[in-house]
Design an enzyme around this catalytic site. Structure first.
Site, PDB file in Angstrom:
ATOM      1  N   CYS A 274      28.741  83.248  46.995  1.00 18.10           N
ATOM      2  CA  CYS A 274      30.001  82.977  48.770  1.00 18.10           C
ATOM      3  C   CYS A 274      29.182  82.849  49.151  1.00 18.10           C
ATOM      4  CB  CYS A 274      31.170  84.053  47.797  1.00 18.10           C
ATOM      5  SG  CYS A 274      33.019  83.691  49.434  1.00 18.10           S
TER       6      CYS A 274
ATOM      7  N   HIS B 133      33.944  82.343  43.506  1.00 13.28           N
ATOM      8  CA  HIS B 133      33.686  83.929  42.927  1.00 13.28           C
ATOM      9  C   HIS B 133      34.035  83.533  41.878  1.00 13.28           C
ATOM     10  CE1 HIS B 133      33.422  86.563  46.395  1.00 13.28           C
ATOM     11  NE2 HIS B 133      34.493  85.547  46.590  1.00 13.28           N
TER      12      HIS B 133
ATOM     13  N   GLU C 104      33.508  85.331  39.107  1.00  9.03           N
ATOM     14  CA  GLU C 104      33.471  86.199  38.038  1.00  9.03           C
ATOM     15  C   GLU C 104      34.710  87.107  38.488  1.00  9.03           C
ATOM     16  OE1 GLU C 104      32.835  87.813  42.575  1.00  9.03           O
ATOM     17  OE2 GLU C 104      32.480  86.434  40.973  1.00  9.03           O
TER      18      GLU C 104
END
Length: 197
Positions: free
Chosen positions: A78, A179, A181
């Site tokens: 990011c 992102h 994750e």
């Protein structure tokens, strides 16, 4: 050991959980010595380009991050990706780390709401180990108002107002605007590929 750089500007716990699901041993680090001793480095970031650069400098981690990006498997996420570029329209008087060539631009508002927030597909521009097992047009979770223009380092492109770099690589450096994750199965696959690199 994978070091997650803790400079006060990232989704540290979600990144740590994502790496754990990918089978990695990781820890959050706040010192240059810990970055230097890590085998691999993950560099998250949230918020404003200027705030990220100021936090990195204030904590004395800038040079250690640059050393890691020069020689170790390194993953920027990011705003942690954006500050790897040379500069940003978000903070025009603040140089980036210049690990990746190019500049960060503000998303045009012609296509709808800014920030770009939510799921979007990513098209591959060329093969790369980062994309192993990740199908074309896989969906990832984005939240941002600025973007990197596609260039030779771009290996994945998303469309929102304009074509933008979603995934970049340069030598040992991998980076995503989204992102991983928070991006379900395919984000987890990217992290697994990084752990295996």
């Amino acid at each position: 050991m994978i070091a997650i750089v803790d400079y006060g500007m990232g989704n540290l716990y979600s990144v740590e959980a994502g790496l754990r699901r990918a089978g990695a041993s990781s820890k959050m680090v706040q010192t240059a010595a810990d970055i230097d001793s890590a085998d691999k480095v993950v560099f998250p970031g949230d918020g404003h380009f200027l705030a990220c650069m100021n936090a990195l400098n204030k904590r004395g981690l800038r040079d250690a991050v640059l050393r890691a990006a020069a020689k170790k498997p390194f993953f920027g996420i990011c705003v942690g990706m954006q500050v790897l570029y040379e500069s940003s329209e978000e903070a025009p008087d603040t140089p980036g780390l210049a690990v990746l060539p190019g500049h960060i631009r503000h998303l045009p508002e012609v296509a709808g709401k800014i920030p770009h927030m939510g799921w979007n597909t990513v098209q591959h521009t060329r093969a790369h180990p980062m994309l192993n097992g990740v199908p074309e047009n896989s969906r990832f979770y984005f939240i941002h108002s600025y973007y990197a223009e596609p260039n030779a380092c771009t290996i994945g492109i998303a469309e929102y107002s304009t074509a933008m770099t979603a995934i970049a690589e340069h030598c040992n450096v991998w980076a995503t605007q989204f992102h991983p994750e928070k991006s379900g199965r395919w984000g987890a696959q990217l992290l697994k590929n990084f752990v295996a690199a």
